[in-house]
Design a protein around this motif. Sequence first.
Motif, short mmCIF file in Angstrom:
data_model
loop_
_atom_site.label_atom_id
_atom_site.label_comp_id
_atom_site.label_asym_id
_atom_site.label_seq_id
_atom_site.Cartn_x
_atom_site.Cartn_y
_atom_site.Cartn_z
N GLU A 41 0.83 -1.19 0.00
CA GLU A 41 0.00 0.00 0.00
C GLU A 41 0.86 1.24 0.00
OE1 GLU A 41 -2.48 -0.27 3.38
OE2 GLU A 41 -4.03 -1.40 2.33
N GLN A 84 -5.06 7.45 -2.64
CA GLN A 84 -5.04 7.05 -1.23
C GLN A 84 -6.43 7.20 -0.60
OE1 GLN A 84 -2.07 9.88 -0.22
NE2 GLN A 84 -0.35 8.49 -0.64
N LEU A 87 -8.72 4.47 -1.60
CA LEU A 87 -8.42 3.23 -0.87
C LEU A 87 -8.99 3.28 0.55
CD1 LEU A 87 -4.75 2.51 -1.95
CD2 LEU A 87 -6.67 0.92 -2.14
N LYS A 91 -11.90 0.89 2.17
CA LYS A 91 -11.68 0.09 3.38
C LYS A 91 -12.70 0.44 4.45
CE LYS A 91 -6.83 -1.28 3.55
NZ LYS A 91 -7.13 -2.62 4.08
#
Length: 436
Positions: A41, A84, A87, A91
């Motif tokens: 990541e 970012q 992501l 999540k």
Amino acid sequence: MLNHIHKWKPIHFLQNSRTFAPLSSLIFSKPSAFAAKRNDEPTVGPDSRTNVSEIVTGLRILGLRGINGDHYYKHIMSTLNQIQVDLIIEKLRIENPESVFSFFNLLRNEYGFRHSRVSIFAVAHVLAANRRFQELRLVVKQMVDEEGSGSATSLCELLLNRFRDWDWSGVVWDILAFSYSRSEMVYDALCVLAKMKDLNLKVSTSTYNSLLHNLRHTEIMWNVYDEIKDSGTPQSEYTTSILIDGLCEQAGLQDAVSFLMDAQRKETGPSVVSFNTIMSRFSKLGFVDIAKSFFCMIFKYGLLPDSYSYNILIHGLCVAGSLEEALEFTKDMERHGLHPDTVTYNILCKGFRLLGLMSGARQVIQKMLVKGLNPDHVTYTILICGHCHSGNTEEALKLREEMLSRGFQLSIILYSVLLSSLCKSGRVEESIEIAL
DNA sequence: ATAGGGTTAG
């Protein structure tokens, strides 16, 4: 800065917190979440030691408020890029959906972050699942406004390709069409509807109504109406009133009246909203008497006029110069248990203004204040224009001050009235002062 | 989605 970097040591933080019972029990109830650091990541932060998983973890432990109160996190937030953020949102959506929207908003409102379409749609689905429709509409509206007209094709494609099997996607599609319609991008709205038809998705009554309203000047309105009937979508009282309003313009008042009467034969019968629409049309064309007879007809159909009915009629009477009758109907309104509202008082105020009776206008506002209602920007506009018109520039200027002190902005039109009034009374200097 | 306001000059 170095201090803050040291402050952020996820592992130590966990070990130390073992001594604090409430927090540690929360943390250690899900130990697996803390194996967070993954090398695949992207890393963020000044030391490049934190990654997305750790931010998500931090959010879970500290909460949004905690994270935003933390200097180190704040720094990270301000440096995140779109990949970012996408992501993180993904999540959060899976692991901690309650916090997705707050995180999304925090970034946008406090850090000026521009979210990707994918993130916006992901958040929209979460909001739909939680039945937070107001926020859902807002989020989609903002997206649609930013994307502009002509964007429907690509947004539909995105929904189709990436969100096809998501729960609640039907709702998101519907809100998308609704938002386009509300923002007056009618062809984009129609484009979304066409795709929805292909996918066999249900269109809501409010989306159809909004679209009908935007198309009420055109023939296409009837195509949409046919589609409503074919699809068996329930109609609301607004549906009929929008059609009636459209008929007034497209065909003529007679056809609109026939349509209203036809509605009587259906199970529901005509609604007050439809009567109001007709009354408003007749009244604006100067036929207050006809408006009045429709007002009486409301009772004959076993319905009761609402405050809209009264305001429409009172307005018609004021414009026609029948101030006394307008005041009579205002009393009648109260007798029927309906309280005159700000709109009613503004109408009456204008009635006095039209007759050049500014002292009467003032009395109306006085009464309004006694009833606990506050003047709004319409009230001020009527008063200022009235005073300018009657040559009382001084009073108009006072009201301008009052308006500004209450946080109202003066419209361009109101400024031009005020400035020209000042100029005419030879107060050019003051006029320039205000203009600048 | 049905109700209320407002211009200058020519």
